[in-house]
Scaffold this motif. Sequence first.
Motif, mmCIF file in Angstrom:
data_model
loop_
_atom_site.group_PDB
_atom_site.id
_atom_site.type_symbol
_atom_site.label_atom_id
_atom_site.label_comp_id
_atom_site.label_asym_id
_atom_site.label_seq_id
_atom_site.Cartn_x
_atom_site.Cartn_y
_atom_site.Cartn_z
ATOM 1 N N VAL A 29 -56.479 6.562 -59.384
ATOM 2 C CA VAL A 29 -56.945 5.373 -58.663
ATOM 3 C C VAL A 29 -58.467 5.433 -58.535
ATOM 4 N N THR A 30 -59.129 4.355 -58.921
ATOM 5 C CA THR A 30 -60.589 4.281 -58.849
ATOM 6 C C THR A 30 -61.091 4.479 -57.429
ATOM 7 N N ASP A 31 -61.974 5.454 -57.256
ATOM 8 C CA ASP A 31 -62.679 5.644 -55.979
ATOM 9 C C ASP A 31 -61.771 5.629 -54.743
ATOM 10 N N ASN A 32 -60.547 6.135 -54.923
ATOM 11 C CA ASN A 32 -59.599 6.219 -53.796
ATOM 12 C C ASN A 32 -59.328 4.876 -53.129
ATOM 13 N N PHE A 33 -59.323 3.810 -53.946
ATOM 14 C CA PHE A 33 -58.996 2.491 -53.390
ATOM 15 C C PHE A 33 -57.477 2.373 -53.272
ATOM 16 N N LEU A 34 -56.954 3.027 -52.236
ATOM 17 C CA LEU A 34 -55.522 3.039 -51.998
ATOM 18 C C LEU A 34 -55.248 2.772 -50.532
ATOM 19 N N ALA A 35 -54.256 1.930 -50.274
ATOM 20 C CA ALA A 35 -53.892 1.544 -48.916
ATOM 21 C C ALA A 35 -52.444 1.903 -48.636
ATOM 22 N N TRP A 36 -52.144 2.063 -47.368
ATOM 23 C CA TRP A 36 -50.776 2.267 -46.887
ATOM 24 C C TRP A 36 -50.420 1.125 -45.937
ATOM 25 N N TYR A 37 -49.189 0.608 -46.104
ATOM 26 C CA TYR A 37 -48.690 -0.473 -45.261
ATOM 27 C C TYR A 37 -47.367 -0.054 -44.645
ATOM 28 N N GLN A 38 -47.111 -0.576 -43.476
ATOM 29 C CA GLN A 38 -45.832 -0.401 -42.782
ATOM 30 C C GLN A 38 -45.124 -1.748 -42.768
ATOM 31 N N TYR A 87 -42.543 2.276 -45.619
ATOM 32 C CA TYR A 87 -43.968 2.448 -45.862
ATOM 33 C C TYR A 87 -44.251 2.321 -47.357
ATOM 34 N N TYR A 88 -45.282 1.537 -47.674
ATOM 35 C CA TYR A 88 -45.671 1.304 -49.061
ATOM 36 C C TYR A 88 -47.120 1.731 -49.270
ATOM 37 N N CYS A 89 -47.379 2.315 -50.425
ATOM 38 C CA CYS A 89 -48.765 2.514 -50.843
ATOM 39 C C CYS A 89 -49.104 1.431 -51.869
ATOM 40 N N GLN A 90 -50.381 1.115 -51.978
ATOM 41 C CA GLN A 90 -50.853 0.113 -52.937
ATOM 42 C C GLN A 90 -52.268 0.479 -53.345
ATOM 43 N N HIS A 91 -52.558 0.385 -54.637
ATOM 44 C CA HIS A 91 -53.938 0.592 -55.072
ATOM 45 C C HIS A 91 -54.608 -0.769 -55.199
ATOM 46 N N TYR A 92 -55.920 -0.799 -55.049
ATOM 47 C CA TYR A 92 -56.634 -2.065 -55.173
ATOM 48 C C TYR A 92 -57.955 -1.925 -55.903
#
Lengths: 108, 122
Positions: A29-38, A87-92
């Motif tokens: 993932v580029t530059d740690n552009f990763l999010a976590w959602y509930q 819980y979901y992870c997503q890259h952006y």
Amino acid sequence: DIVLTQSPGTLSLSLGERATLSCRASPSVTDNFLAWYQQKPGQAPRLLIFRASSRAAGIPDRFSGSVSGTDFSLTISGLEPEDFAVYYCQHYGTTPRTFGHGTRVEMK
Amino acid sequence: EVQLVQSGAEERKPGESLKISCRGSGNNFTHYWVGWVRQMPGKGLEWLGIIYPGDSDTRYSPSIQGQVSMSFDTAINTAYLRWDRLRASDTGIYYCARQQMGGTFLSAFDIWGQGTPVTVSP
């Protein structure tokens, strides 16, 4: 496309226990552009963590994110009743911005 | 308070058209990318695409490209998702979401609509 593999699929824990959720990215993932959602049943997702380790506004400090290479983790330091959810992870960092398949945290 | 309010549940037959909406309130959305996420029944989240209201720059997921179109009316701060020909496989809940940071493409979604259930059935 970046594939995010979340594990485990389901985590069965008791109140007060520590939860550790994993999200592995391939390729990285580029530059740690990763999010976590509930997400709770019948509700929209809620942003918890962005840029791998930064807590979103209003998120309790029992939620924390970390990264080691292509392995991202979400830790809940002591489960509260309201934390049982998916819980979901997503890259952006690029498109398409894929989600992982989710980890369900259920009460044991 | 910034909010996204989506249009109500819809039922259509295969082959019919549909346009759902997502109205932003409490802030000017011109400089914030707005995206759409689908959740099929009992399944996870699927990113469909994203649009920049300022110039209507739009990026679609390859899985949905050509099947839907996204637009934004800046005069009324409203995003749209449109289908010209629905399929049964389009059944699901559709969420709109606004990025956390304005003026950048690289941001997570922090404001979500309540979701619009779409059912496509003969």
